[in-house]
Design a protein around this motif. Sequence first.
Motif, short mmCIF file in Angstrom:
data_model
loop_
_atom_site.label_atom_id
_atom_site.label_comp_id
_atom_site.label_asym_id
_atom_site.label_seq_id
_atom_site.Cartn_x
_atom_site.Cartn_y
_atom_site.Cartn_z
N ALA A 367 -43.29 -83.36 -107.35
CA ALA A 367 -42.66 -83.42 -106.02
C ALA A 367 -41.36 -82.62 -106.01
N ALA A 368 -40.57 -82.72 -107.07
CA ALA A 368 -39.33 -81.95 -107.16
C ALA A 368 -39.63 -80.46 -107.21
N VAL A 369 -40.64 -80.08 -107.98
CA VAL A 369 -41.04 -78.67 -108.06
C VAL A 369 -41.50 -78.17 -106.69
N SER A 370 -42.28 -78.98 -105.98
CA SER A 370 -42.74 -78.58 -104.64
C SER A 370 -41.57 -78.37 -103.69
N ARG A 371 -40.57 -79.22 -103.81
CA ARG A 371 -39.39 -79.09 -102.95
C ARG A 371 -38.66 -77.78 -103.27
N LEU A 372 -38.57 -77.43 -104.54
CA LEU A 372 -37.95 -76.16 -104.92
C LEU A 372 -38.76 -74.99 -104.38
N GLN A 373 -40.08 -75.05 -104.54
CA GLN A 373 -40.95 -73.97 -104.09
C GLN A 373 -40.87 -73.78 -102.57
N GLU A 374 -40.84 -74.88 -101.85
CA GLU A 374 -40.77 -74.81 -100.38
C GLU A 374 -39.48 -74.15 -99.91
N ASN A 375 -38.46 -74.16 -100.76
CA ASN A 375 -37.19 -73.54 -100.41
C ASN A 375 -36.99 -72.19 -101.10
N GLY A 376 -38.10 -71.60 -101.56
CA GLY A 376 -38.07 -70.26 -102.12
C GLY A 376 -37.45 -70.17 -103.50
N LYS A 377 -37.40 -71.28 -104.23
CA LYS A 377 -36.77 -71.31 -105.55
C LYS A 377 -37.81 -71.12 -106.64
N ASN A 378 -37.42 -70.41 -107.69
CA ASN A 378 -38.26 -70.30 -108.89
C ASN A 378 -37.45 -70.60 -110.16
N ASN A 379 -36.44 -71.42 -110.00
CA ASN A 379 -35.48 -71.72 -111.06
C ASN A 379 -35.89 -72.97 -111.86
N TYR A 380 -37.15 -73.08 -112.20
CA TYR A 380 -37.63 -74.31 -112.85
C TYR A 380 -38.74 -73.99 -113.84
N LYS A 381 -38.92 -74.93 -114.77
CA LYS A 381 -40.03 -74.93 -115.72
C LYS A 381 -40.54 -76.36 -115.81
N LEU A 382 -41.86 -76.54 -115.65
CA LEU A 382 -42.47 -77.86 -115.74
C LEU A 382 -43.33 -77.93 -116.98
N LEU A 383 -43.02 -78.87 -117.87
CA LEU A 383 -43.82 -79.15 -119.05
C LEU A 383 -44.48 -80.51 -118.85
N SER A 384 -45.79 -80.50 -118.64
CA SER A 384 -46.54 -81.72 -118.37
C SER A 384 -47.56 -81.92 -119.47
N TYR A 385 -47.47 -83.05 -120.18
CA TYR A 385 -48.26 -83.25 -121.39
C TYR A 385 -49.31 -84.34 -121.20
N PRO A 386 -50.60 -83.96 -121.23
CA PRO A 386 -51.66 -84.98 -121.18
C PRO A 386 -51.57 -85.91 -122.38
N GLY A 387 -51.76 -87.19 -122.16
CA GLY A 387 -51.77 -88.16 -123.24
C GLY A 387 -50.41 -88.60 -123.72
N ALA A 388 -49.34 -88.05 -123.16
CA ALA A 388 -47.99 -88.46 -123.55
C ALA A 388 -47.51 -89.58 -122.64
N GLY A 389 -46.71 -90.49 -123.20
CA GLY A 389 -46.18 -91.60 -122.44
C GLY A 389 -44.77 -91.36 -121.94
N HIS A 390 -43.98 -92.42 -121.87
CA HIS A 390 -42.69 -92.35 -121.18
C HIS A 390 -41.56 -91.81 -122.05
N GLN A 391 -41.36 -92.38 -123.23
CA GLN A 391 -40.17 -92.07 -124.03
C GLN A 391 -40.43 -90.85 -124.91
N ILE A 392 -40.16 -89.66 -124.37
CA ILE A 392 -40.37 -88.41 -125.11
C ILE A 392 -39.06 -88.06 -125.81
N ASP A 393 -39.04 -88.31 -127.12
CA ASP A 393 -37.84 -88.17 -127.94
C ASP A 393 -37.93 -86.90 -128.78
N PRO A 394 -36.91 -86.62 -129.60
CA PRO A 394 -37.00 -85.49 -130.55
C PRO A 394 -38.18 -85.67 -131.51
N PRO A 395 -38.60 -84.59 -132.17
CA PRO A 395 -39.78 -84.63 -133.04
C PRO A 395 -39.67 -85.69 -134.13
#
Length: 441
Positions: A367-395
């Motif tokens: 939703a945040a990315v869509s809001r950026l796109q709708e306002n002509g912004k490309n200042n983002y990177k989305l990393l979406s991980y299948p099978g990952a849960g909530h607390q994404i910590d260092p390796p």
Amino acid sequence: MLRTVVSRWAAAGTWRAPAIHTIHRAVCLSVTPESGLADEMLHVRVQGLSPRNPVTLRALVIDEEGRLFDSCAHYAADSSGAVDLHRDASLGGDYTGVLPMGLLWSLSPSVMEKPYQRLEKKSVHKSPMVVEVLVHEGHSDPKALPGAVLAKTKFQRLFIAPGVRRIRLREGAVRGSLFLPPGNGSFPGVIDMFGDDGGLVEYRSSLLASRGIASLALPYFAFEDLPPAMTEFHLEYFEEAANFLSRHPKIQGSGVGVIGTGKGADLALSMITFLPQVVAAVSISGCCANTAAPLNYKDLTIPALTYNMSRVQISETAVFDVSEALDDPLDPANSQCLIPVEKAQGSFMFIVGEDDLNWKSSVYAKAAVSRLQENGKNNYKLLSYPGAGHQIDPPCSPFCPIAVDRVLGVPILGGGELKSHCQAQEDSWQKILNFFHTHLK
């Protein structure tokens, strides 16, 4: 008995064990590096076994509160009597398959401890985390007594590199810890925040500084003279922290970054949106709206999405599923709670697990990315991980799909699957480091 032996060893103080220690001369266990940063990969090898010999490898850690965490995996030696975790698959135990870091990934409270506790390093500057690895004869169930010990060794996991400076802050209203990398600088500067557990959390900041990024671990409630609970937020506090960091003589460039997890993530989005000195933001498992309490800044107030506890589900084992509790930020009735990220001039990185069961962070990031796109912004990177849960910590951080919430005092479902979640932690960490090094010049 095993815990007594480990506890006595831990209480003995500084240890000077060699890299390799054997019980039976024929069997040799090695772990490299013997002492390394907590985000580094390990190489575990066993030699001197009989061909096809079944063995169980176990890892043991005693945390700073004296709790025992352990893990185990079943292996079979090859024709030469060797086991190599970079090559060989676990046949059972706490995980299966070729997972070189599986013994660390699957560390969880021992059967004698309270379940759902998270293994986290709190005093990052005082001592390393010490892990003992043992090779046992035969295959034993994780909850059963293991077979005879064939070999064992210990190694250290450092959360702060040699030369990193830790400075406790009481600067105006700002509280926290500033970690400065070794050397004369200057360095990229980042503010680091976590979620609604509160207090001061330093393990990510110390690792960021160990990788060349000055980091301010910033608590915002339940610490020293800060508010004891989240009743309201004032962005001026976070602005003061950003001003302090950006003016520090060791910080390079004309702006700073911010990284946040959970509630800390939507605060990070608000900071980059309203504070011009914040030019790069990493949102991990966050929301696209303000949550928990109203956010005030000058004459602006962003109301908070509320939680409806009637939507919480409780399993037969008393685990709480709160994934539906937060009001829907995409409901037009809640539009005033949305963070206007399109006003930001800096760069975003959104990191989410598609199996986040704490809340719908994947939906919120899109939703945040869509809001950026709708306002002509490309200042983002989305990393979406299948099978990952909530607390994404260092390796190499242990996977904890259910964790006791420190505020509510009950176990909360976080979601995810061990291999996918821990691989997401490895992949996202390097991309976080690259993101800040790129955008904070």
